[in-house]
Design an enzyme around this catalytic site. Structure first.
Site, mmCIF file in Angstrom:
data_model
loop_
_atom_site.group_PDB
_atom_site.id
_atom_site.type_symbol
_atom_site.label_atom_id
_atom_site.label_comp_id
_atom_site.label_asym_id
_atom_site.label_seq_id
_atom_site.Cartn_x
_atom_site.Cartn_y
_atom_site.Cartn_z
ATOM 1 N N ARG A 7 30.384 -27.480 -12.874
ATOM 2 C CA ARG A 7 29.013 -27.451 -12.336
ATOM 3 C C ARG A 7 29.023 -27.992 -10.904
ATOM 4 O O ARG A 7 28.289 -27.518 -10.041
ATOM 5 C CB ARG A 7 28.061 -28.282 -13.202
ATOM 6 N N TYR B 143 9.795 -12.002 1.232
ATOM 7 C CA TYR B 143 10.190 -11.591 -0.115
ATOM 8 C C TYR B 143 9.189 -12.156 -1.136
ATOM 9 O O TYR B 143 8.867 -13.355 -1.100
ATOM 10 C CB TYR B 143 11.602 -12.112 -0.409
ATOM 11 N N ASP C 286 16.128 -16.876 6.154
ATOM 12 C CA ASP C 286 16.630 -16.012 5.080
ATOM 13 C C ASP C 286 17.339 -14.844 5.768
ATOM 14 O O ASP C 286 16.696 -13.985 6.368
ATOM 15 C CB ASP C 286 15.452 -15.534 4.211
ATOM 16 N N LYS D 111 22.555 -9.112 -2.606
ATOM 17 C CA LYS D 111 22.297 -7.943 -1.759
ATOM 18 C C LYS D 111 23.551 -7.558 -0.972
ATOM 19 O O LYS D 111 24.518 -7.133 -1.563
ATOM 20 C CB LYS D 111 21.080 -8.238 -0.870
HETATM 21 C C1 PLP Z 1 16.365 -10.589 -3.328
HETATM 22 C C2 PLP Z 1 15.913 -11.506 -2.291
HETATM 23 C C3 PLP Z 1 15.729 -12.870 -2.551
HETATM 24 C C4 PLP Z 1 15.937 -13.453 -3.928
HETATM 25 O O1 PLP Z 1 17.268 -13.424 -4.340
HETATM 26 P P1 PLP Z 1 17.758 -13.202 -5.859
HETATM 27 O O2 PLP Z 1 19.227 -13.123 -5.725
HETATM 28 O O3 PLP Z 1 17.108 -11.948 -6.364
HETATM 29 O O4 PLP Z 1 17.296 -14.384 -6.637
HETATM 30 C C5 PLP Z 1 15.377 -13.687 -1.488
HETATM 31 N N1 PLP Z 1 15.170 -13.194 -0.254
HETATM 32 C C6 PLP Z 1 15.313 -11.885 0.020
HETATM 33 C C7 PLP Z 1 15.078 -11.387 1.409
HETATM 34 C C8 PLP Z 1 15.682 -11.001 -0.984
HETATM 35 O O5 PLP Z 1 15.808 -9.700 -0.699
#
Ligand code: PLP
Length: 379
Positions: free
Chosen positions: A46, A98, A170, A195
């Site tokens: 962990r 998001y 982000d 992604k």
């Molecule tokens: C998908 C996404 C998230 C969240 O991430 P997860 O891996 O689905 O929890 C946050 N920010 C952006 C821009 C995203 O496309």
């Protein structure tokens, strides 16, 4: 080492013990101690696991950060970041964001007395006017999801730092291959690793990368080991493997996206195309200044909600699905998927409506993509 080499090689690269050039999957929850007060450096997965550590060190290097933590999802990473703040703190966020980020802020962290305010961070004057005495962080998504608005990372970081606030970016949409927010002045970068970094639509993961800010690093270490939303060894290995082809994938996606964005404009049913690589995008110049590429995300509006809704059922090659960044092209309907739970007033303000579609461009032959989109978007 230059970026593309770093992507292929990773941080350590091979396994020093056996010479294996595919970094081993240390599928172990716990680690034997040779004797009391002795440790190999690994005690319990962990907290630290060698495979995950290789991923974290590789991504930290790609983002030019000093530390990285790999989480079981992007949202787990955002949740950990929000725990840096406390009752009475104010956080400024991009209003085009998001949907899951809006939900975790409004539905969960607001309960603990943190206030969240959504503003147009692509307008530096608006950011300046919105900072308050208790603003502790500015959270920016650039390009934003789904309207592809671009925020000036360097200018916002100056404003944030003048007020002792952290700038969090982000960086999911561009990946470190095209944008490195920490080099532009940001303090923290967050990724949905699901992604582009993973890139194959087969892993859910999150990454948080921090500059050399010891108090933030110490607190995130504490949050990480206490909460335990850590990424497992196998998923860490899949991501390491994916990152080896990051440049090849995202450059091909960008090449396809550039062709598709200008082609979509010629379709009679398409009314607006939002892509940062189009010369008429309002932030084209700023994009050239702060990134080394445009990425593979395109949003566009069609003439009617009916055309948008029908297109989703007519697709043969492109998948109608949530998510983005993978090798397969996906079409998303933000109003009913990624942004279904965002406040209606916020969606109206940024322009997310029932005519908007979001395309995550994959690496297929672009002619096949055109053929499929053309038939799906026909009246
Ligand atoms: C998908 C996404 C998230 C969240 O991430 P997860 O891996 O689905 O929890 C946050 N920010 C952006 C821009 C995203 O496309």
């Amino acid at each position: 080492m230059r970026d593309i080499t770093l992507q292929v090689r990773g941080s350590k690269g091979y396994d020093p013990v056996t010479g294996a050039i595919s970094f081993p999957i240390y599928q172990s929850a716990t680690f034997r101690h040779p004797a009391l007060h002795q440790s190999t450096g690994y005690d319990y997965s962990r907290v630290k696991n060698p495979t995950r550590e290789e991923l974290e060190n590789s991504v930290a290097a790609l983002e030019r950060g000093s530390r990285c933590w790999a989480f079981s999802s992007g949202m787990a990473g955002i949740g950990a970041l929000l725990k840096l703040f406390r009752t009475g703190d104010h956080i400024l966020l991009s209003e085009d964001l998001y949907g899951g980020t809006v939900r975790i802020c409004n539905a969960i962290y607001s309960k603990f007395g943190i206030s969240f305010e959504y503003v147009d961070t692509s307008d530096i004057e608006v950011v300046k006017a919105s900072i308050k005495n208790n603003t502790k962080a500015i959270f920016v998504e650039t390009p934003s999801n789904p309207m592809m608005l671009v925020s000036d990372i360097a200018a916002i970081s100056e404003l944030a730092h003048a007020h002792q606030a952290l700038l969090i970016v982000d960086n999911t949409f561009l990946s470190p291959h095209f944008q490195k927010p920490l080099t532009l002045g940001a303090d923290i970068v967050i990724h949905s690793g699901t992604k582009y970094l993973c890139g194959h639509n087969d892993v859910v993961a999150g990454l948080v990368i921090v500059k050399d800010i010891p108090p933030v690093i110490d607190e995130l270490d504490l949050i990480y080991k206490s909460e335990g939303a850590s990424l497992g060894p196998f998923d860490s290995w899949l991501m390491l493997r994916s990152i080896k082809t990051l440049a090849l994938r995202v450059e091909r996606q960008e090449q396809n996206a550039l062709l598709l964005a200008s082609w979509l404009k010629t379709l009679s049913t398409v009314t607006d195309v939002y892509y940062v690589g189009l010369k008429d995008h309002p932030s084209y110049e700023l994009t050239l200044k702060q990134t080394t590429g445009f990425g593979g995300m395109i949003s566009f509006k069609v003439k009617s909600a009916k055309i948008a809704a029908e297109a989703l059922g007519k697709l043969k090659l492109v998948y109608f699905a949530e998510s983005l960044g993978g090798v397969e092209t996906l079409l998303t309907y933000p109003i009913e998927q990624t942004h279904a739970e965002a406040p209606k007033e916020l969606l109206a303000r940024v322009g997310v409506d029932d005519r908007l579609l979001r395309l995550s461009v994959g690496i297929e032959d672009v002619e096949d993509l055109k053929e499929d989109l053309e038939q799906a978007l026909a009246e």
